[in-house]
Write an enzyme that holds these catalytic residues in place. Structure first.
Site, PDB file in Angstrom:
ATOM      1  N   SER A 154       0.829  -1.195   0.000  1.00 19.97           N
ATOM      2  CA  SER A 154       0.000   0.000   0.000  1.00 19.97           C
ATOM      3  C   SER A 154       0.872   1.257   0.000  1.00 19.97           C
ATOM      4  O   SER A 154       1.651   1.460  -0.933  1.00 19.97           O
ATOM      5  CB  SER A 154      -0.971  -0.039   1.182  1.00 19.97           C
ATOM      6  OG  SER A 154      -1.999   0.884   1.031  1.00 19.97           O
ATOM      7  N   ASP A 247     -10.364  -4.289  -4.342  1.00 24.01           N
ATOM      8  CA  ASP A 247      -9.470  -3.257  -3.811  1.00 24.01           C
ATOM      9  C   ASP A 247      -9.660  -1.960  -4.586  1.00 24.01           C
ATOM     10  O   ASP A 247      -9.493  -1.939  -5.810  1.00 24.01           O
ATOM     11  CB  ASP A 247      -8.019  -3.739  -3.948  1.00 24.01           C
ATOM     12  CG  ASP A 247      -6.995  -2.718  -3.451  1.00 24.01           C
ATOM     13  OD1 ASP A 247      -7.391  -1.696  -2.860  1.00 24.01           O
ATOM     14  OD2 ASP A 247      -5.794  -2.964  -3.664  1.00 24.01           O
ATOM     15  N   HIS A 277      -7.899  -5.269  -0.263  1.00 28.10           N
ATOM     16  CA  HIS A 277      -6.733  -4.454   0.057  1.00 28.10           C
ATOM     17  C   HIS A 277      -6.277  -4.737   1.494  1.00 28.10           C
ATOM     18  O   HIS A 277      -7.095  -4.919   2.391  1.00 28.10           O
ATOM     19  CB  HIS A 277      -7.089  -2.969  -0.074  1.00 28.10           C
ATOM     20  CG  HIS A 277      -5.923  -2.055   0.092  1.00 28.10           C
ATOM     21  ND1 HIS A 277      -5.139  -1.666  -0.957  1.00 28.10           N
ATOM     22  CD2 HIS A 277      -5.384  -1.478   1.194  1.00 28.10           C
ATOM     23  CE1 HIS A 277      -4.176  -0.875  -0.531  1.00 28.10           C
ATOM     24  NE2 HIS A 277      -4.303  -0.751   0.780  1.00 28.10           N
TER      25      HIS A 277
END
Length: 312
Positions: A154, A247, A277
């Site tokens: 991320s 996601d 995610h």
């Protein structure tokens, strides 16, 4: 498109039923404290290491993990959390598993967080970690290493991509880069941002809020250190990019993978279609997550060991 993993779906529903709130609906201190408290609960196993030590690279805290049967690669690992949440402590069990499965010595970097330290603070810390890694000795690391790699998820995937680009600029031949659902751009109007805007662990509104905390500096949106997709990636290290099917950031990973490939960079995109995610941080309590994480980390370990992307 494959259906959301049912066990993961049940977990998400239980979180909603329990009153789970996105970070932007909490006080910052509350959100951080909750993340620190919850992170270890997703892992039922704490992987044993040959050694774990905390060091300082100037003012930058770094935790070094030496796994059993470590190879000759030092991987700089950058945690996720939207540039606002997360720490080397909350990622300890995840990084232990990463180190064991990749057989890499790992340096987990505790970069400064927004909003107290907006862009370019995290990027500067990531590049400082690269400088430190270039000079790190076996006495500091607790192991002999000959090559460098980068990894992150991320927001940490953003920082890993930035470091990979700078390593190329410094003529460092990276052993590889692992970017898990990376935040390599800021466009909140992609198809995946709208399709998975809510209900799948990370919300589109939460992405917007994280961006408001980090991208505050003038000129940030035109700076490749904020948006690696703006940079010419020619010559960067081979990459494995992990996507999650459900996601909002999914299109970022696809776009960055295409960007690398178009520039001649060897890239492998691993699509974990039934997951959300942040799945790396969901540990080993969801079988599909455990299997995906094992697959991803072992593949990266193969890249580090063999110098070529694994097939399949």
């Amino acid at each position: 498109m494959m259906a959301l993993d049912p066990v993961l779906g049940q977990l998400l529903q239980s979180l909603r039923d329990g009153g789970s709130k996105p970070a932007y609906e909490m006080e910052l201190g509350e959100a951080r404290a909750l993340g620190e408290a919850m992170a270890p609960l997703a892992f039922t196993t704490v992987e044993e290491m040959e050694s774990v030590r905390d060091v300082m690279a100037g003012q930058l805290p770094i935790r070094i993990y030496v796994p059993p049967e470590a190879g000759d690669v030092l991987t700089l690992f950058f945690h996720g959390g939207g540039f606002v949440l997360g720490s080397i402590a909350s990622y300890d069990r995840l990084v232990r598993r990463f180190a064991k499965l990749t057989r890499s010595v790992v340096a987990s970097v505790d970069y400064r967080l927004a909003p107290e330290h907006p862009f370019p603070a995290a990027a500067e810390d990531a590049l400082s970690a690269l400088t430190w890694a270039q000079k790190a000795t076996s006495d500091v690391l607790g192991a002999e290493v000959a090559r460098l790699a980068v990894a992150g998820d991320s927001a940490g995937g953003n920082l890993a991509a930035v470091v990979a680009l700078e390593a190329r600029n410094r003529k460092i031949d990276l052993a590889g880069q692992l970017l898990a659902y990376p935040a390599t751009d800021i466009n909140v109007d992609t198809p995946s941002m709208h399709k998975f805007a809510a209900g799948y662990f990370l919300e589109r509104q939460e992405v917007i809020w994280f961006g408001e905390q980090y991208y505050r500096s003038e000129g940030a949106l035109e700076d490749w250190r904020a948006r690696p997709v703006l940079a010419d990636p020619t010559g960067v290290g081979a990459a494995i990019i992990a996507l999650a099917g459900y996601d909002p950031l999914r299109d970022f990973g696809l776009q960055y993978g295409e960007h690398l490939g178009a520039s001649g960079v060897p890239v492998s995109i691993r699509d974990y279609e039934t997951l959300v995610h942040g799945f790396l941080s969901l540990g080993d309590i969801v079988p599909a997550v455990r299997e995906a994480t094992t697959d991803l980390f072992q593949r990266f370990g193969q890249l580090l060991a063999n110098g070529v992307l694994p097939n399949g």
